[in-house]
Design a protein around this motif. Structure first.
Motif, PDB file in Angstrom:
ATOM      1  N   ARG A   1       0.850  -1.189   0.000  1.00  0.00           N
ATOM      2  CA  ARG A   1       0.000   0.000   0.000  1.00  0.00           C
ATOM      3  C   ARG A   1       0.881   1.234   0.000  1.00  0.00           C
ATOM      4  N   ILE A   2       0.602   2.145  -0.928  1.00  0.00           N
ATOM      5  CA  ILE A   2       1.364   3.388  -1.058  1.00  0.00           C
ATOM      6  C   ILE A   2       0.433   4.555  -0.764  1.00  0.00           C
ATOM      7  N   PRO A   3       0.677   5.342   0.285  1.00  0.00           N
ATOM      8  CA  PRO A   3      -0.208   6.469   0.580  1.00  0.00           C
ATOM      9  C   PRO A   3      -0.041   7.573  -0.466  1.00  0.00           C
ATOM     10  N   ILE A   4      -1.139   8.050  -0.994  1.00  0.00           N
ATOM     11  CA  ILE A   4      -1.104   9.160  -1.965  1.00  0.00           C
ATOM     12  C   ILE A   4      -1.941  10.329  -1.469  1.00  0.00           C
ATOM     13  N   GLY A   5      -2.263  10.315  -0.215  1.00  0.00           N
ATOM     14  CA  GLY A   5      -3.018  11.380   0.425  1.00  0.00           C
ATOM     15  C   GLY A   5      -3.278  10.985   1.857  1.00  0.00           C
ATOM     16  N   GLU A   6      -3.882  11.885   2.611  1.00  0.00           N
ATOM     17  CA  GLU A   6      -4.113  11.614   4.025  1.00  0.00           C
ATOM     18  C   GLU A   6      -5.002  10.392   4.226  1.00  0.00           C
ATOM     19  N   ASN A   7      -6.013  10.208   3.364  1.00  0.00           N
ATOM     20  CA  ASN A   7      -6.957   9.106   3.524  1.00  0.00           C
ATOM     21  C   ASN A   7      -7.090   8.251   2.265  1.00  0.00           C
ATOM     22  N   VAL A   8      -6.122   8.357   1.368  1.00  0.00           N
ATOM     23  CA  VAL A   8      -6.194   7.648   0.091  1.00  0.00           C
ATOM     24  C   VAL A   8      -4.930   6.811  -0.076  1.00  0.00           C
ATOM     25  N   GLY A   9      -5.103   5.581  -0.565  1.00  0.00           N
ATOM     26  CA  GLY A   9      -3.961   4.720  -0.774  1.00  0.00           C
ATOM     27  C   GLY A   9      -4.047   3.968  -2.088  1.00  0.00           C
ATOM     28  N   LEU A  10      -2.892   3.682  -2.656  1.00  0.00           N
ATOM     29  CA  LEU A  10      -2.786   2.856  -3.854  1.00  0.00           C
ATOM     30  C   LEU A  10      -2.407   1.448  -3.417  1.00  0.00           C
ATOM     31  N   ASN A  11      -3.217   0.448  -3.795  1.00  0.00           N
ATOM     32  CA  ASN A  11      -3.000  -0.938  -3.382  1.00  0.00           C
ATOM     33  C   ASN A  11      -2.493  -1.765  -4.558  1.00  0.00           C
ATOM     34  N   LEU A  12      -1.411  -2.500  -4.322  1.00  0.00           N
ATOM     35  CA  LEU A  12      -0.797  -3.314  -5.364  1.00  0.00           C
ATOM     36  C   LEU A  12      -0.646  -4.748  -4.868  1.00  0.00           C
ATOM     37  N   PHE A  13      -0.996  -5.724  -5.717  1.00  0.00           N
ATOM     38  CA  PHE A  13      -0.868  -7.135  -5.364  1.00  0.00           C
ATOM     39  C   PHE A  13      -0.285  -7.900  -6.543  1.00  0.00           C
ATOM     40  N   VAL A  14       0.717  -8.723  -6.240  1.00  0.00           N
ATOM     41  CA  VAL A  14       1.265  -9.650  -7.229  1.00  0.00           C
ATOM     42  C   VAL A  14       1.161 -11.037  -6.615  1.00  0.00           C
TER      43      VAL A  14
END
Length: 729
Positions: A687-700
């Protein structure tokens, strides 16, 4: 018509009796008040371990590695250094130190009273309780209940992930889905249907609605139903945590995977609600090797394996006063999917599966403190299955519509500082409306429509005695009254001995009985050609566990559990002639195994866990005597490590499966005693935070890109990818 009317009147009378009994207990409190007793309530979302008097603590408190599960009357308490793992599944004794007692009795915290109605399983500590909380579900990237459970010790979930097929089943300690109990907020939702793919499908329960999942055994068999040869799975839905909250997410992945979720929780402390919706679909059109089930001979890809699911959920909670609360929740799921069946060279059958679950719970605190809690529940559960498809130039369809109305009274009462009694009663009317219709000339004569009912009532009690500060014993019974199979009693016995403040020994044994499904008894399966058998007997037997809970240090905990069961009159299909296959009681299965779990907080940001399960599930009689149950691997293991800091998260999960027995429908050159090759799978999530309450989720998933055989002739796709975005505010 008169028969159905009579059963309906009996059911309605029973439900009125349920609430009448509840009101009697409530009224009794006003006539003869229970002595005031303060009880410390554990709020840990892991296994509930009682804490001793302050002068001699049971285990040393350790830093919380995940959020605690709070009551609805207070907001969720978050640790500033929360470690997020894919599934910290070890049932470790996580202790949250309670506030200092204000009176002498409060220093006896053996009872863990239910602070959220039926939303927590409160049981003796003589058997392990495993818990997966919301954060673990999110970090694991689970899309449904099966996904969330797959990393718990004891589970072998074959029908999960890419290419999942419900024929291959879900097993816990060697028991199939219909041999353990599935609860939704403490209410049974098992169908007890076995044909037309009608077993309870954990893949259809969306992850977005789940707050946590608790897995137990031993005395829980007595409280929730005697058919639990495996255990009891309690799926608890999200509830108000003290402030409004909106969650939205969208995710795209390999082979047409799409997942969209939205939910809102709002209201006040006295009246609050939650609504949620989730849309999920996947095509599963990846390449598979020659000999794989449902391989298109032209494209070489898996076909008819798509899934499309829509789910809606909601609940509302009203605090009537400081002692009474009403909770109502509803879940509606529609699923449309193709079927991949290794028994046919090219399966084209489809499955429509619709479920509706409604529940109303009235929770009453009968004493000034929380030493006496009464829950009265009425619920309705419907499962509709319709399988249809071609049979050469002809067609076939099978429909099963099961409906269950249940009333339940459940009272937890700490009668004195050393004794806790949990007792109650339950009444359930289950109805099956089924049909099997085929245009195949040889099967037209067996076309059938069945309408059947079965009424079951039960009384249950589990009493726990704290004989000394370090030793406790629990004794339970469940007396069932079944309109079809008569009266039968199932007992339980358990104990727990704290050898040292950091080491506890526990053991439990419980009787079990699972009655044949109404479909097995009465309805012809026109898809598979299986005949019913009205002379079937129940599966009977017992289950047992024994093990240790270890607190190796403030940050390191573990558990070791030996488990087993003995099942008589196992139900399965059997060829009674060259042209007739019929349901029958075919013999005995003896299961025993070992679960080992370990959890370590390496640093405030880094943690790890490891689980291993060995299951020996041997058929004891019949043509397959001495063989392992098909689809049950001897060994499974999970290893996970996770890092979390300031919103950044990385989680690595490893799964090992020793391989299952092929059993039947094999490719040329393979026989039923062969096992598929073992496999090792590695998944990475971030999970990469891109804002205070927003995250980018990545799964491999499947980092090694190895296309392994999950079960007989059903293959994984190799490496897959998912990317999504989530926000909460």
């Amino acid at each position: 018509m008169n028969r159905q009317l009579n059963w309906s009147l009996v059911t309605i009378s029973g439900l009125f009796a349920t609430f009448f009994l509840g009101n009697i207990v409530r009224a009794a409190d006003s006539i003869s008040p229970i002595t005031t007793l303060s009880v410390n309530v554990s709020q840990s979302s892991n296994i509930l371990i009682a804490v001793r008097k302050k002068k001699r603590p049971k285990f040393k408190a350790k830093p919380r590695s995940q959020p605690t599960a709070e009551s609805r009357s207070a907001p969720r308490a978050e640790s500033p250094q929360t470690i997020l793992l894919p599934a910290a599944a070890t049932p470790v004794p996580t202790i949250v130190a309670p506030p200092a007692p204000t009176d002498p009795i409060a220093a006896e915290p053996e009872l863990t009273i239910d602070v959220t109605g039926e939303r927590r399983i409160d049981l003796p500590k003589s058997s392990p309780i495993y818990t997966i909380d919301r954060q673990q579900i999110d970090r694991q990237g689970s899309k449904n209940a099966a996904d969330a459970l797959k990393n718990l010790p004891g589970f072998a979930i074959n029908d999960v992930g890419y290419g999942a097929d419900i024929h291959t089943g879900t097993y816990y300690r060697g028991a199939s889905t219909n041999q353990f109990i599935i609860l939704l907020n403490g209410r049974p939702i098992n169908t007890n249907v076995n044909t037309y793919h009608g077993a309870t499908d954990l893949n259809s329960i969306p992850a977005d609605a789940i707050d946590r999942i608790e897995l137990s055994s031993g005395a829980s068999n007595i409280i929730y139903g005697s058919e639990a040869f495996g255990g009891v799975v309690n799926i608890i839905t999200k509830a108000y945590k003290g402030s409004p909250e909106t969650n939205v997410s969208a995710e795209l992945g390999s082979y047409g995977r799409q997942d969209y979720r939205a939910s809102y929780i709002g209201g006040t402390q006295t009246l609050n609600y939650r609504i949620g919706v989730e849309k999920y679909r996947i095509d599963n059109d990846y390449s598979v090797p020659i000999g794989a089930a449902n391989r298109d001979p032209v494209t070489g890809k898996l076909t008819n394996a798509d899934t499309d699911t829509m789910s809606y959920s909601g609940n509302i909670s009203a605090e009537l006063n400081d002692r009474n609360r009403l909770d109502f929740d509803v879940t509606k799921i529609t699923s449309r999917r193709g079927l991949v069946y290794f028994g046919f060279p090219f399966q084209r059958d489809r499955l429509n599966h619709d479920t509706l679950n409604l529940g109303l719970n009235w929770r009453t605190q009968l004493s000034p403190d929380q030493s006496s809690i009464l829950n009265t529940t009425i619920s309705y559960n419907q499962d509709y299955f319709n399988t249809f498809g071609p049979s050469g130039t002809f067609s076939r369809t099978g429909t099963l519509d099961t409906q269950a109305v249940t009333g339940r009274v459940d009272h937890t009462w700490k009668t004195n500082p050393t004794n806790t009694l949990r007792w109650g009663g339950e009444i359930q009317n289950r109805q099956l409306n089924g049909s099997s219709i085929s245009t195949v000339p040889s099967r037209i004569a067996f076309n059938d429509i069945e309408n059947r009912n079965v009424l079951n009532t039960a009384l249950f009690a589990v009493d726990t005695w704290k004989i000394t500060d370090r030793f406790a014993v629990d004794l339970g019974f469940r007396q069932n009254f079944n309109s079809q199979f008569g009266n039968y009693l199932n007992p339980s016995l358990g104990s727990r001995w704290e050898i040292t403040p950091n080491l506890a020994l526990r053991a439990s044994v419980a009787g079990a009985q699972r009655n044949p499904g109404l479909d097995q008894l009465y309805l012809y399966d026109t898809v598979h050609g299986w005949f019913p058998n009205p002379n079937l007997k129940p599966e009977t037997g017992f289950t047992y566990t024994a093990g240790f809970d270890l607190a190796l240090s403030n940050t390191s905990t573990g558990t070791i559990t030996y488990f087993g069961s003995s099942l008589n009159d196992r139900l399965a299909t059997q060829a009674v002639s060259p042209t007739i296959t019929q349901w029958a009681n075919i013999g005995q299965v003896a299961t025993n195994g070992l679960e080992i779990g370990f959890k370590q907080q390496l640093t405030p940001q880094l943690s790890a866990f490891a689980n291993y399960t060995y299951t020996d599930a041997k058929i004891q009689s019949g043509a397959e005597q001495g063989l392992q149950l098909s689809f049950v691997p001897y060994s499974v293991a999970q290893l996970g490590i996770g890092y979390a800091n300031r919103g950044w998260e990385v989680n690595l999960l490893t799964n090992y499966n020793a391989g299952t027995r092929r059993a039947f429908f094999n490719n040329p050159g393979l026989i039923s005693t062969d096992f598929i090759p073992s496999f090792l799978n590695l998944d990475l999530g971030a999970r990469i935070p891109i804002g205070e309450n927003v995250g980018l989720n990545l799964f491999v998933e499947n980092l090694a890109d190895v296309q392994y055989e999950k079960v007989n002739r059903i293959y994984s796709p190799g490496r897959t990818y998912r990317v999504g975005i989530s926000a909460n505010f």
